[in-house]
Design an enzyme around this catalytic site. Structure first.
Site, PDB file in Angstrom:
ATOM      1  N   TYR A   1       3.383  10.039  -0.236  1.00  0.00           N
ATOM      2  CA  TYR A   1       4.340   9.483   0.720  1.00  0.00           C
ATOM      3  C   TYR A   1       5.788   9.778   0.291  1.00  0.00           C
ATOM      4  CZ  TYR A   1       0.406   6.603   2.407  1.00  0.00           C
ATOM      5  OH  TYR A   1      -0.807   6.143   2.891  1.00  0.00           O
TER       6      TYR A   1
ATOM      7  N   THR B   1      -0.979   2.101  16.332  1.00  0.00           N
ATOM      8  CA  THR B   1       0.268   2.549  16.939  1.00  0.00           C
ATOM      9  C   THR B   1       0.952   3.675  16.192  1.00  0.00           C
ATOM     10  OG1 THR B   1       1.332   0.707  15.784  1.00  0.00           O
ATOM     11  CG2 THR B   1       0.809   0.389  18.104  1.00  0.00           C
TER      12      THR B   1
ATOM     13  N   TYR C   1       0.318  20.608   0.337  1.00  0.00           N
ATOM     14  CA  TYR C   1      -0.523  21.150   1.400  1.00  0.00           C
ATOM     15  C   TYR C   1      -0.621  22.667   1.214  1.00  0.00           C
ATOM     16  CZ  TYR C   1       0.497  16.623   3.556  1.00  0.00           C
ATOM     17  OH  TYR C   1       0.643  15.282   3.801  1.00  0.00           O
TER      18      TYR C   1
ATOM     19  N   ASP D   1       0.847  -1.188   0.000  1.00  0.00           N
ATOM     20  CA  ASP D   1       0.000   0.000   0.000  1.00  0.00           C
ATOM     21  C   ASP D   1       0.886   1.241   0.000  1.00  0.00           C
ATOM     22  OD1 ASP D   1      -2.893   1.161   0.632  1.00  0.00           O
ATOM     23  OD2 ASP D   1      -1.447   2.244   1.883  1.00  0.00           O
TER      24      ASP D   1
END
Length: 345
Positions: free
Chosen positions: A58, A224, A132, A53
């Site tokens: 990323y 986590t 962003y 994935d």
């Protein structure tokens, strides 16, 4: 469901299939050493993973592609055995940007197609080069989005063979219905990638998706993730839960392995992220035991409606951050910003 390390694919509604466990590859590029992602993908493939994935945002798809092709060259896997999921980022929702964005991902990966391409979020940022985008005051620049028009562009990518399957991520029931009820729908979403784990079991969304043949892919399945940009750092650590650890002791398994097994027995695909070789291998070792019905119910009872990934990077300091952004309001996106969520529906 007879699951093995060699055969753990489940069917998708379009006739394709998806492995029940994959390797998540998100990491903070500022904190991740160069080559760490590629090495992790290679370790994962050697351990038996066939599902990777990733996402353009990323900043490591070049390493993912490099690792996949190295393993193909070694004869470890064939391209058709690998299942790669890519994502359409928020700045690329306008229909005319969807195919070029996917083609950019394919060029980076050096692949002819992705196995699954999904809309990463049901909201949009202002299109442009900035991932962003912000204004002069540091506030994020949102953009009205027409999800149905974006979906039609996704359908065109599938029809062109650039994506074997298409899906969505972080969609609630209302947003899914918007696509499912779209006049002239050619291909419905095969999957919805959302946060899902024993502390956030998503029962209502899971049931709705089951009724409509949509597979839930659970990110942060171990609860986590600790990236301050996205995560509520005060959330209770899932892997210290006494129930998960007690069950793990019975089977000589870790709490993480029990949590992952719980999800796949529910039919939820899991994509645990790890760049640690031992944990990558351990996370895959979930096919040599199964949980009893009693144990499944005990774990289901752990649900606290605790969302780890609260998209904190998207929450503005102003209480009226949604004002003037029709896209957020009309799509019911409060769940992306609220810290008091009861269900992702």
């Amino acid at each position: 469901m007879n699951l093995t390390a060699e055969n753990h694919r489940i069917p998708l509604s379009d006739g394709n299939s998806i492995p029940l466990i994959g390797l998540g590859t998100y990491s903070d590029p500022k904190k991740t050493p160069k080559g760490a992602c590629a090495e992790s993908v290679k370790i994962a493939i050697d351990a038996g993973y066939r599902h990777i994935d990733g996402a353009f945002v990323y900043y490591n798809e070049h390493e993912v592609g490099q690792a996949i092709w190295e393993k193909i060259a070694e004869g470890k896997v064939k391209r058709e055995e690998i299942f790669y999921c890519g994502k359409l980022w928020n700045t690329c929702h306008p229909p005319e940007l969807v195919r070029p964005t996917l083609e950019k991902t394919l060029k980076i990966l050096k692949l002819d197609y992705v196995d699954l391409y999904i809309i990463e979020l049901p909201m949009a940022f202002k299109p442009g080069d900035a991932i962003y985008p912000r204004d002069e005051n540091g506030k994020y620049l949102y953009h009205e989005t027409n999800l149905c028009a974006t979906w039609e562009a996704m359908e065109a990518c599938k029809d062109a063979g650039l994506a074997k399957s298409i899906g969505v991520s972080n969609f609630n029931r209302r947003q899914l219905e918007m696509i499912l009820n779209k006049p002239g729908l050619k291909h419905k979403p095969v999957s919805n990638q959302v946060e899902c784990h024993p502390y956030f079991t998503q029962p209502k969304l899971l049931e709705f998706c089951r009724q409509h043949g949509i597979v839930i892919v659970g990110y942060s399945p171990l609860g986590t993730s600790r990236d301050e940009m996205w995560v509520n750092m005060s959330s209770p650590p899932l892997l210290k839960d006494p129930v998960l650890n007690a069950i793990g002791k019975k089977y000589n398994k870790t709490a993480a392995q029990v949590a992952l097994r719980f999800s796949i027995q529910r039919g939820v695909v899991v994509i645990p992220k790890s760049f640690h070789s031992q944990r990558i291998r351990e996370n895959f070792q979930i096919f040599d035991f199964s949980l009893t019905d009693k144990e499944m119910k005990e774990i289901e009872a752990l649900n606290k409606n605790t969302r780890y990934v609260e998209m904190l990077i998207l929450a503005l300091s102003s209480p009226d951050y949604c004002a003037g952004t029709k896209a957020l309001k009309c799509l019911g996106l409060q769940h992306l910003f609220s810290t008091n969520i009861t269900d992702h529906r």
